[in-house]
Design an enzyme around this catalytic site. Structure first.
Site, PDB file in Angstrom:
ATOM      1  N   GLY A   1       4.310  -4.830  21.198  1.00  0.00           N
ATOM      2  CA  GLY A   1       3.097  -4.310  20.576  1.00  0.00           C
ATOM      3  C   GLY A   1       2.519  -4.893  19.709  1.00  0.00           C
ATOM      4  O   GLY A   1       2.307  -6.173  19.674  1.00  0.00           O
TER       5      GLY A   1
ATOM      6  N   ILE B   1       2.900  -5.762  16.376  1.00  0.00           N
ATOM      7  CA  ILE B   1       3.799  -6.606  15.719  1.00  0.00           C
ATOM      8  C   ILE B   1       4.238  -7.783  16.789  1.00  0.00           C
ATOM      9  O   ILE B   1       4.365  -8.897  16.557  1.00  0.00           O
ATOM     10  CB  ILE B   1       4.809  -5.909  14.859  1.00  0.00           C
TER      11      ILE B   1
ATOM     12  N   SER C   1      10.707  -4.444  27.017  1.00  0.00           N
ATOM     13  CA  SER C   1      10.835  -2.979  26.678  1.00  0.00           C
ATOM     14  C   SER C   1      10.433  -2.056  28.102  1.00  0.00           C
ATOM     15  O   SER C   1      10.057  -2.595  28.884  1.00  0.00           O
ATOM     16  CB  SER C   1       9.873  -2.635  25.690  1.00  0.00           C
TER      17      SER C   1
ATOM     18  N   THR D   1      13.296  -6.483  11.863  1.00  0.00           N
ATOM     19  CA  THR D   1      12.556  -5.837  10.592  1.00  0.00           C
ATOM     20  C   THR D   1      11.892  -4.598  11.126  1.00  0.00           C
ATOM     21  O   THR D   1      10.698  -4.212  10.548  1.00  0.00           O
ATOM     22  CB  THR D   1      11.397  -6.742  10.630  1.00  0.00           C
TER      23      THR D   1
ATOM     24  N   ARG E   1      13.773  -1.120  12.691  1.00  0.00           N
ATOM     25  CA  ARG E   1      14.441   0.170  12.028  1.00  0.00           C
ATOM     26  C   ARG E   1      15.954  -0.177  12.439  1.00  0.00           C
ATOM     27  O   ARG E   1      16.278  -0.525  13.285  1.00  0.00           O
ATOM     28  CB  ARG E   1      14.187   1.483  12.717  1.00  0.00           C
TER      29      ARG E   1
ATOM     30  N   GLU F   1      18.450   3.370   2.345  1.00  0.00           N
ATOM     31  CA  GLU F   1      17.599   2.696   1.588  1.00  0.00           C
ATOM     32  C   GLU F   1      17.217   3.486   0.296  1.00  0.00           C
ATOM     33  O   GLU F   1      16.960   4.625   0.470  1.00  0.00           O
ATOM     34  CB  GLU F   1      16.336   2.152   2.320  1.00  0.00           C
TER      35      GLU F   1
ATOM     36  N   HIS G   1      13.844  -4.457   2.532  1.00  0.00           N
ATOM     37  CA  HIS G   1      12.747  -3.725   3.460  1.00  0.00           C
ATOM     38  C   HIS G   1      11.466  -4.208   2.684  1.00  0.00           C
ATOM     39  O   HIS G   1      10.677  -3.208   2.075  1.00  0.00           O
ATOM     40  CB  HIS G   1      12.947  -2.191   3.181  1.00  0.00           C
TER      41      HIS G   1
END
Length: 339
Positions: A155, A157, A176, A236, A238, A267, A286
């Site tokens: 996508g 990123i 994917s 980076t 989830r 987190e 994060h």
């Protein structure tokens, strides 16, 4: 009566400095919290006197139970235009408007490459060794040129990560469930025939998928076992996309060369969490979205959203209706989410 706005998780104490809050200064008192509220009771107590909440990404959940405990709450502004931890139905039922902000894909792309390069060239170990008087040159760096970069997700990123990989002279492939050959050709990368093939062939695997029912636990023990012992895994996206126990086992047993991780199951990461001390792991707290430009956008548009709410014309309301999905190419029974 003046309204009160709570800004959550302002760890760097920059929210009120990096943006101009003067458009709402006559109507709203802003209180910034630089510590994280780890449970619903603490959060409900802290936010009881607030009408507006500004929250970063998906770190703080707003389930129906919490929203019901905040009778003064009328507006939530979440950074980004997608947030899976807000109960939108409950918000609507209690008269709470939810708005988002723009978010750039550039900072997480840059952090992804910081992790890849840091792992490949042993930057942390060598840098610390230089300061501490360790033996000169302790590591032999892994090459990028000519190696294969496997991307789970292509996508916004993933495609930008691919472009950098190609610039380094890497062979780049992607997979994917919804990825088409046309999309892969558009980005200039190979379409992996399956998730398993991508994992077996890649020297570096980077995760760029949205978390959903089809991507939760996508990389479990069986998938991680397909990686080469010389391969690196970077996440980076989830934490829940990768089985955390399986990843820790692979790192401790040396079944992969290393991992770069910016996202965690809890987190902020608790002090005794095993991710803090795992071998072969380059971990960051994060930081993917944390940059000056992104923060200026988040908080600047939060101010805009508050002003628009006060004026009775909300902007960038959430949730946003999902875009139509592209037709998927036939794959095996593996499942993944959209990137």
């Amino acid at each position: 009566m003046r309204l009160r706005c709570a800004v959550l998780d302002d760890f760097q104490r920059v929210a009120t400095e990096i943006a101009d809050w003067s458009p709402v200064a006559d109507d709203v008192d802003v209180v910034s919290f630089d510590t994280h509220f780890g449970d619903e009771d603490a959060l409900a107590a802290a936010l009881a006197g607030f009408d507006i909440v500004v929250t970063l990404r998906e770190r703080v959940a707003f389930p129906a139970s919490l929203i019901a405990r905040l009778p003064r709450l009328r507006l939530i502004v979440a950074s980004g235009m997608r947030n899976s931890v807000i109960d939108y139905a409950a918000a609507e039922a209690h008269g709470v408007t939810v708005c988002g902000t723009a978010s750039s894909s550039a900072p997480p792309v840059e952090l992804t490459w910081a992790l890849i390069l840091g792992l490949a060239r042993g930057i942390v170990r060598e840098g610390n060794g230089l300061r501490e008087g360790a033996p000169w040159q302790q590591t032999v760096g892994a090459d990028l040129h000519g190696r294969r970069l496997g991307l789970l997700g292509l996508g916004k990123i993933g495609s930008r990560v691919a472009a950098v990989g190609l610039a380094f002279g890497m062979r780049v492939s992607a997979w994917s469930q919804n990825l088409t050959r046309e999309r892969a050709d558009e980005v200039g990368v190979e379409l992996a025939p399956s998730k398993e093939a991508l994992l077996r062939d890649a020297d570096f695997v980077s995760v760029h998928l949205a978390l959903g029912d089809r991507t939760r636990g996508l990389l479990g023990p069986a998938e991680l076992a397909l990686l080469k012992p010389t391969a690196y895994l970077i996440n980076t996206s989830r934490a829940a996309i990768v089985d955390q126990d399986a990843l820790l086992a692979a790192l401790h047993e040396g079944r992969i060369a290393g991992a770069g991780v910016d996202v965690f199951d809890t987190e902020p990461l608790p002090a005794g969490h095993p991710m803090r001390t795992a071998p072969r792991l380059l971990a960051t707290p994060h930081l993917g979205y944390v940059s000056q430009a992104n923060y200026a956008t988040y908080y600047g548009q939060a101010v805009d959203a508050i002003r628009a709410h006060l004026d009775g014309s909300p902007v960038r309301r959430l949730p946003v209706a999902p875009a139509p999905q592209a037709q998927a190419v036939p794959t095996r029974s593996d499942s993944a989410g959209r990137s």
